[in-house]
Scaffold this active site. Structure first.
Site, short mmCIF file in Angstrom:
data_model
loop_
_atom_site.label_atom_id
_atom_site.label_comp_id
_atom_site.label_asym_id
_atom_site.label_seq_id
_atom_site.Cartn_x
_atom_site.Cartn_y
_atom_site.Cartn_z
N CYS A 20 -7.72 -23.72 -24.15
CA CYS A 20 -8.21 -22.38 -23.82
C CYS A 20 -9.65 -22.22 -24.32
O CYS A 20 -10.53 -21.75 -23.59
CB CYS A 20 -7.33 -21.31 -24.47
SG CYS A 20 -5.60 -21.35 -23.99
N CYS A 85 -23.71 22.96 -27.33
CA CYS A 85 -23.12 23.12 -26.00
C CYS A 85 -22.74 21.75 -25.45
O CYS A 85 -23.00 20.72 -26.06
CB CYS A 85 -24.10 23.81 -25.04
SG CYS A 85 -25.57 22.81 -24.70
N ASP A 500 -38.34 -30.97 -55.02
CA ASP A 500 -39.58 -30.31 -55.42
C ASP A 500 -39.52 -30.10 -56.94
O ASP A 500 -38.43 -29.92 -57.50
CB ASP A 500 -39.69 -28.96 -54.69
CG ASP A 500 -40.86 -28.14 -55.19
OD1 ASP A 500 -41.99 -28.65 -55.16
OD2 ASP A 500 -40.64 -27.00 -55.63
N ASP A 697 -37.78 -24.54 -53.25
CA ASP A 697 -37.55 -23.10 -53.42
C ASP A 697 -38.72 -22.25 -52.96
O ASP A 697 -38.61 -21.02 -52.92
CB ASP A 697 -37.27 -22.79 -54.89
CG ASP A 697 -38.53 -22.83 -55.74
OD1 ASP A 697 -39.39 -23.72 -55.49
OD2 ASP A 697 -38.68 -21.99 -56.63
#
Length: 802
Positions: A20, A85, A500, A697
């Site tokens: 499916c 209204c 890093d 970072d």
């Protein structure tokens, strides 16, 4: 110019097996404007990336509904204030119906309510309230959640009811069947249960009331020229039921007692399959526990101050800029900044650290963290989907809704599986009827039913997505966010880790490490700290902070001069203070030659040393360094133990880089690299045949993170780095790198186990059924067990400890 793509997640109801999901996926990918569509059978969700200028959500829903499935919407009821209204109601209704993501909106002027049906992945209740506000009215969400039942829980309750109803009727038929055997003749059986028409009355509700879902599913599949699990179940049980009905009709005029009926076969099969569905629904619910846990961390309300008045409102009503009061023991409602107060915050849900973090005015706070002891007033900076927790939940949801490359094989097999099985079943029937037991229709039919029932593609369809769901969910609990299943699969292949330096291996902020005075230390620290207080240089800030942490109260500066590239000059308590380099001391004719050796020793270990003179005489030395994180050395050792090559990359000078690398246990260093050069270094390593993970970072790491085979962003870093990365390590701890790799390996091992047993189950089960060694009811039980066993195996990932 590249197309602007949008992404939407649609919940789909009605899928019964992987076939499916594959059919829906193929249909969606054929829609003009769709870049990519993935359908997850286990999660019952589709993820569609599309060009909004060419197509829209309504077209996706139409395509899904044409295939016989339905898209799940959410409904919300609002109280509308300000209408005067019917024209007001009409205006609001039209405005809401034009919103992207709103399926339908109905506004009742008399009741002053609005009922909105919408796609939760595209629009939120807050968006709806904002729209009403723009139209000049006010919408308030009705929090009447008590009467609503979770959809999955509702499915479980429905299946439970069907199972119990089916079980009662099937047991009566099973009772009649069991008593037929000579060795069970002692079992009492009421005479009426021997009557074929009584058996017919017991079997029919099971076949057509409980089994209706299989007929409906089979009809939809066949109508769209496809086949799924429902086709197999409908064919198998119908064959047994209608053959028994044929024999019952033939029995008219006889004594009314027959033993060769198969009503119990069809009834017991449906009962067992429903039981399997019940187990499956329960298990699938557990596989998304991570999302529920994350959502459970959120605060439900917030106390805001508006126009000088305190009021408690729901979280959806909080807006950026609101002032929020947080009492001791309460959760921080949203991300923000402290504008009044001081407290310790439990941030363990984000960082994993159990020790509370001291916070004061100016510090940022994160939603869902806990205020331990002080009263705080914070200003909301991020609300709703922009908060850190909401972003984490979104990443986990996206990962669970994505598809790993390994799943493609299972999808392809599922797509052709049912037609092949039907062919094998027909061939089995013919072989038995004409050759093995010539003319024995009942026996041949029994073998056909067994083949049809044993061969269910459910286990194949569940094998990968349930493991991805469980694995990514468990990873999130460890602070590891995989952005997609493809990244969860690729991480295990990494051979080289590129780290890093600043903010990744190190803490990212310089700290005062050494103090070497030749005068009274307290006076020395007071003079240096007060002199540096006026400087905005990061090293000066580190010195001032370090001195304050030693309990020294600083005074006022009488005069201050910054000397770029050299240091500072200041007057403190009537004394002339110099803090800076050798050159500054030489210009001031201060003899520092005896300190040369100590200064070089500090610099060799990556520290920045600064000389201090008071009234023209040498007074001492201070050193500042960006220290490595406490866990960096241990993390590097773990990576080496996993057989990974670890390289540190930095823009710093070679000597400082080597000093930091030596402390962390890293043997390879690439120093003095510009930001664009980091991406080139990644490409160079990839060209050498290495699978590279870049860990960083900062903004300058984003290009390298994007180019790497796997980009890992330290969660304490910038949003840009996290956006470019494939994995976010929330806790900012390098040990999470090894954890991410281990979770990837364990998840992939789990997927392979599932796929092996799913394939093996069918490869073994179909031949056994075809040669007549498997009764249909045993085949039904085995089929139900296969799906449940795959899901339960995947759930083992939720108990992994790293």
């Amino acid at each position: 110019m590249s197309e602007k793509l949008e992404e939407v997640h649609l919940d789909i109801a009605g899928m019964t097996c992987a076939a499916c999901a594959l059919r829906i996926e193929k249909k969606l990918n054929k829609v003009d404007g769709v870049e990519q569509a993935n359908v997850n059978f286990a999660l019952e969700k589709s993820t569609i990336s599309f060009n909004p200028d060419k197509t829209n959500i309504q077209q996706f829903e139409q395509a899904i509904e044409k295939l016989g499935y339905s898209v799940i919407h959410e409904k919300a009821e609002f109280r509308i204030a300000g209408m005067t209204c019917a024209a007001c109601a009409n205006r609001i209704e039209k405005g809401l119906n034009r919103m992207s993501g709103v399926v339908s909106a109905t506004v009742n002027f008399a009741l002053e309510t609005a009922m909105v049906e919408y796609y939760p992945s595209k629009v939120t209740t807050k968006d709806i309230m904002d729209k009403v506000k723009k139209l000049g009215y006010e919408a308030i969400l009705k929090e009447d959640q008590g009467n609503e039942i979770d959809q999955r829980e509702q499915e479980i309750q429905t299946q439970k009811g069907k199972f119990l109803f089916s079980l009662i009727l099937s047991l009566l038929l099973l009772w009649a069947m069991v008593s037929h055997f000579s060795f069970t003749s002692f079992i009492y059986l009421p005479e009426m249960f021997m009557n074929p028409w009584v058996q017919f009355l017991l079997a029919t509700p099971v076949q057509f009331v409980v089994g209706k879902q299989f007929y409906v599913g089979a009809y939809k599949a066949l109508r769209n020229k496809s086949a799924n699990m429902d086709v197999l179940v409908a064919l198998g049980t119908s064959a047994a039921y209608f053959y028994s009905l044929y024999l019952s009709v033939r029995s008219i005029g006889s004594d009314g007692h027959m033993v060769e009926l198969y009503y119990e076969t069809s009834a017991v099969l449906i009962t067992l399959i429903i039981l399997g569905k019940l187990f499956e629904a329960n298990a699938k619910g557990k596989s998304s526990e991570a999302i529920k846990k994350l959502m459970g961390l959120q605060a439900k309300t917030a106390i805001v101050v508006r126009d000088g008045v305190e009021q408690e409102i729901t979280l959806t009503e909080v807006v950026v800029g609101d002032e929020i009061l947080v009492k001791p023991g309460d959760k921080i409602p949203v991300d923000g900044e402290i504008i009044e107060g001081r407290s310790a915050l439990d941030e363990s849900m984000l960082t994993g650290e159990s020790v509370p973090v001291d916070k004061t005015v100016g510090d940022s706070v994160i939603g869902a963290t806990i205020n331990k002891n002080g009263f705080l007033r914070i200003k909301a900076t991020k609300v709703g989907r922009d908060t850190a927790l909401a972003q984490i939940i979104k990443v986990v949801e996206d990962a669970q809704g994505s598809k790993a490359p390994i799943q493609r094989l299972a999808d392809q097999i599922s797509g052709i599986f049912v037609p092949i099985v039907v062919g094998i079943a027909v061939l089995t029937f013919l072989v038995w009827f004409f050759f093995v037991s010539p003319g024995e229709f009942a026996e041949a039919l029994e073998k056909l039913i067994a083949v049809l029932v044993i061969a269910c593609p459910c286990a194949l369809g569940l094998a990968t997505p349930t493991s991805i769901m469980a694995g990514s969910g468990r990873s999130a609990e460890f602070g590891i966010l995989f952005k997609g299943g493809e990244h969860l699969e690729a991480t295990q292949k990494i051979t080289t880790i590129l780290l890093d330096k600043t903010g990744t291996v190190t803490n990212g902020a310089p700290v005062l490490t050494d103090v070497h005075p030749v005068m009274d230390e307290s006076e020395f620290l007071y003079l240096v700290g007060t002199a540096e207080k006026q400087s905005e240089h990061p090293l000066a800030e580190a010195i001032v902070q370090g001195i304050k942490e030693k309990g020294i109260t600083l005074g006022d500066v009488e005069a201050f001069t910054a000397i770029p590239g050299f240091g500072i000059e200041a007057m403190v308590s009537g004394k002339r203070i110099l803090v800076g380099t050798r050159k500054l001391m030489q210009q001031a004719q201060v003899d520092v030659s005896p300190q040369q050796k100590r200064m070089e020793m500090l610099e060799r270990v990556g520290k920045t040393a600064m000389l201090v003179a008071v009234d023209g005489a040498y007074a001492g030395m201070v050193a500042v360094a960006d220290t490595i994180k406490e866990t960096s050395k241990e993390a590097i050792e773990r990576l080496h133990a996993l057989g990974l090559e670890v390289i540190m990359i930095t823009g710093d000078n070679e000597r400082t880089a080597q000093a930091i690398a030596e402390q962390a246990g890293i043997k390879q260093v690439i120093a003095e690299v510009l930001p664009e050069g980091k991406a080139n270094e990644v490409k160079r390593l990839q060209a050498a045949g290495k699978k590279v993970a870049m860990v960083g970072d900062g903004i300058n790491d984003a290009p390298a993170l994007a180019v790497a085979d796997i980009g890992m962003a330290i969660g304490t870093g910038t949003d840009i780095a996290m956006e470019a990365a494939d994995i976010t390590l929330i806790r900012g701890d390098l040990t999470s790198i090894a954890d991410a790799i281990l979770m990837s390996k364990k998840t992939m091992a789990n997927i392979k186990q599932n796929l092996f047993w799913a394939f093996a189950y069918n490869a073994i089960g179909v031949p056994i059924a075809a040669v007549g060694l498997l009764a249909p009811w045993v085949a039904g039980a085995a089929m139900a067990f296969s799906s449940v066993s795959v899901v339960l195996n995947a759930l083992r990932l939720q108990r992994i400890k790293l």
